[in-house]
Each structure stands twice: as structure tokens, then as C-alpha cells.
Design a protein around this motif. Structure first.
Motif, mmCIF file in Angstrom:
data_model
loop_
_atom_site.group_PDB
_atom_site.id
_atom_site.type_symbol
_atom_site.label_atom_id
_atom_site.label_comp_id
_atom_site.label_asym_id
_atom_site.label_seq_id
_atom_site.Cartn_x
_atom_site.Cartn_y
_atom_site.Cartn_z
ATOM 1 N N ILE A 132 0.817 -1.219 0.000
ATOM 2 C CA ILE A 132 0.000 0.000 0.000
ATOM 3 C C ILE A 132 0.852 1.270 0.000
ATOM 4 C CG2 ILE A 132 -0.287 0.374 2.514
ATOM 5 C CD1 ILE A 132 -3.373 0.631 1.822
ATOM 6 N N SER A 168 1.803 -7.926 0.806
ATOM 7 C CA SER A 168 0.707 -7.200 1.454
ATOM 8 C C SER A 168 -0.449 -6.888 0.497
ATOM 9 C CB SER A 168 1.247 -5.949 2.151
ATOM 10 O OG SER A 168 0.327 -5.566 3.145
ATOM 11 N N HIS A 224 5.680 -7.191 9.531
ATOM 12 C CA HIS A 224 5.176 -6.789 8.212
ATOM 13 C C HIS A 224 6.266 -5.934 7.575
ATOM 14 C CE1 HIS A 224 1.642 -6.528 5.636
ATOM 15 N NE2 HIS A 224 1.932 -5.262 5.417
HETATM 16 C C1 FER Z 1 -5.587 -2.612 6.031
HETATM 17 C C2 FER Z 1 -4.341 -2.713 6.615
HETATM 18 C C3 FER Z 1 -3.186 -2.800 5.827
HETATM 19 C C4 FER Z 1 -5.680 -2.596 4.624
HETATM 20 C C5 FER Z 1 -4.526 -2.683 3.846
HETATM 21 C C6 FER Z 1 -3.282 -2.783 4.455
HETATM 22 C C7 FER Z 1 -7.113 -2.502 2.719
HETATM 23 C C8 FER Z 1 -2.122 -2.865 3.582
HETATM 24 C C9 FER Z 1 -0.844 -2.925 4.017
HETATM 25 C C10 FER Z 1 0.307 -2.991 3.072
HETATM 26 O O1 FER Z 1 0.127 -3.079 1.853
HETATM 27 O O2 FER Z 1 1.422 -2.974 3.572
HETATM 28 O O3 FER Z 1 -6.708 -2.533 6.756
HETATM 29 O O4 FER Z 1 -6.939 -2.495 4.094
#
Ligand code: FER
Length: 256
Positions: free
Chosen positions: A59, A150, A236
Motif C-alpha cells: 500500500i 501485502s 510486516h
Molecule cells: C488494512 C491494513 C493494511 C488494509 C490494507 C493494508 C485494505 C495494507 C498494508 C500494506 O500493503 O502494507 O486494513 O486495508
């Protein structure tokens, strides 16, 4: 707990190097030109035909995230030098398929999250055809893999398992809450099992999102869908994802 990559796996050596470059392709899905990074292996030559791994970011990232944080070219170059990889081109797309696809502003805004879904169309209709016209790559499902970290792990499961006609090798590293429910991902366990060459699922034991992996692994086990479940130490974070790439990349495009 599984073994981790050996020391030095991500340290550059005096060996043949692959090449990493940024390209742009026309996206009809988004309506603009979009960037992707491409790794071609050491000795890449047009008279050979290569497999392709599409490797997706999280993300907080874009097409350069793996390159900036994971040094994938060093990991892969080292594996080639040791004879451990089937030849493959690696494509690092931008998985946020929207006009402004930079990782800026509120990354959790609904339109930005939605763009990770839209990427399915951009990948299948725009990026894959571009890659296949521009690089010397095989176009069969058994020569195409999709993996990511992720949000990119969620995308790999959502897109890969829905389009087994396009992907035979699927990897999810610490998949995020964008991952569909297991029942949606694998409504017909027997059919999925018959078509998959590899389904890899991994997560760090200190990852706050681990419940997503746990629930997916539990369903796959219950329904006897063959998969690699690689639970490792860590959170993570990049040490986990680099380790995942080290292991996953050695399993694809091979009879294991
Ligand atoms: C969320 C928590 C984390 C979420 C996406 C992520 C769509 C993504 C994390 C990443 O890509 O590192 O609630 O919801």
C-alpha cells in the motif's frame, strides 16, 4: 518455523548481472501511460524465450518499491549465479491503477484502495500484452507467475486464483485485508488444485495482518488444496518479503 535465506543472499557479488529498467505502457484501463520496472536476467537475449513473474508492491509503494527496499536484482543475480533459478523476466507493476498512482496522500482513501482492484483489468488487458510484445517471453499459463507483498499479496490471490487460465504459479507474501474470503478465492477446491502449479502463502509471526494468512491457510488445508505455508519470524517488513522472494523464486517454472 522455516529456514531463512543464507547470509549474503542479498549482497552483490562479482558475477554476471541482470538489468533493471523502467518502462511505460499505454493503459486503456486507466487512460494514461503507466510505469513499470522490469528485471531481465543476466545474459538476457532475444533468441531465448523467458518465463515472466509479475511481482507486486504494498500500500505504501509503487513500481519502484521492490527496487528501493528489497534489492531484488541482487537476490536474483546471486540465485542465477548458483544455478537455482529458471530463467525469468520479472515485472514490477504499479498496482494502484488510477490516474495519480503515486503513493501519496491518504493511502487508505477509498479511491486508492479501489485502484488496487482495478489493476486486475490493467494487468490483464494492458500490461501483459505490452510485456509480451516488447520482451521475448512465453505466453502460456505455466510460464506466468504472480506474487506480491501485502496489498500485492492480496492482489496475487484475488487475480491469480480467479484467472488460472493466465497464471499457474501464485505467491502471497503477508497478504493484506484486500484479500477476498477463502470461499470467494477458491469456490471449487478440486478444480483449483488441478490447475495450480504452486500456491505459496507466507507471513511473519509478528505481523498484525497474520489473521488473513491464517484464515486462508486453514481453508486451503481443510479443502486439501496443495499449497506451501511458510510461517517465518518477523513482522510486516522487508526482511520477511526479501526472504520470501528468495524462496518463492526458486520454486517457480520448475517441476518441484
Ligand atoms: C488494512 C491494513 C493494511 C488494509 C490494507 C493494508 C485494505 C495494507 C498494508 C500494506 O500493503 O502494507 O486494513 O486495508
Amino acid at each position: 518455523m522455516k529456514e531463512t535465506a543464507p547470509a549474503g543472499y542479498d549482497v552483490p557479488r562479482e558475477i554476471a548481472r541482470g538489468k533493471i529498467e523502467t518502462v511505460e505502457y499505454a493503459s486503456e484501463t486507466v487512460g494514461n501511460d503507466r510505469k513499470a520496472m522490469i528485471y531481465t536476467p543476466p545474459g538476457y537475449a532475444e533468441d531465448n524465450v523467458y518465463n515472466v513473474l509479475y511481482l507486486l508492491h504494498g500500500i505504501g509503494g509503487d513500481e519502484s518499491e521492490w527496487h528501493r527496499h528489497g534489492d531484488p536484482q541482487t537476490i536474483l543475480d546471486n540465485l542465477y549465479a548458483d544455478g537455482k533459478l529458471a530463467p525469468m523476466v520479472v515485472v514490477f507493476p504499479n498496482g494502484r491503477a488510477m490516474p495519480n498512482d503515486r503513493a501519496e496522500g491518504d493511502l487508505f482513501a477509498p479511491d486508492k484502495i479501489k485502484a488496487f482492484e482495478t489493476f486486475e483489468i490493467d494487468l490483464l488487458s494492458d500490461l501483459i500484452p505490452f510485456i509480451e510484445s516488447r520482451y521475448s517471453v512465453s505466453t502460456g499459463r505455466e510460464n506466468r507467475a504472480i506474487a506480491g507483498l501485502s496489498m500485492g499479496g492480496g492482489q496475487s490471490l484475488n487475480i491469480g486464483l480467479k484467472h488460472l487460465d493466465r497464471f499457474a504459479w501464485i505467491g502471497a507474501f503477508s497478504p493484506a485485508p484486500n484479500t477476498k474470503s477463502p470461499e470467494q478465492l477458491v469456490p471449487n477446491p478440486e478444480e483449483t488444485s488441478a490447475r495450480l502449479k504452486l500456491l505459496w502463502l507466507s507471513c511473519g509471526d509478528e505481523d498484525n495482518l497474520k489473521q488473513i494468512s491464517d484464515r486462508t491457510h486453514a481453508y486451503l488445508s481443510e479443502h486439501r488444496v496443495p499449497h506451501v505455508w511458510y510461517e517465518e519470524s518477523g513482522g510486516h517488513d522487508w526482511p520477511v518479503w526479501k526472504n520470501d522472494l528468495y524462496h518463492f523464486s526458486q520454486l517457480i517454472f520448475k517441476d518441484n
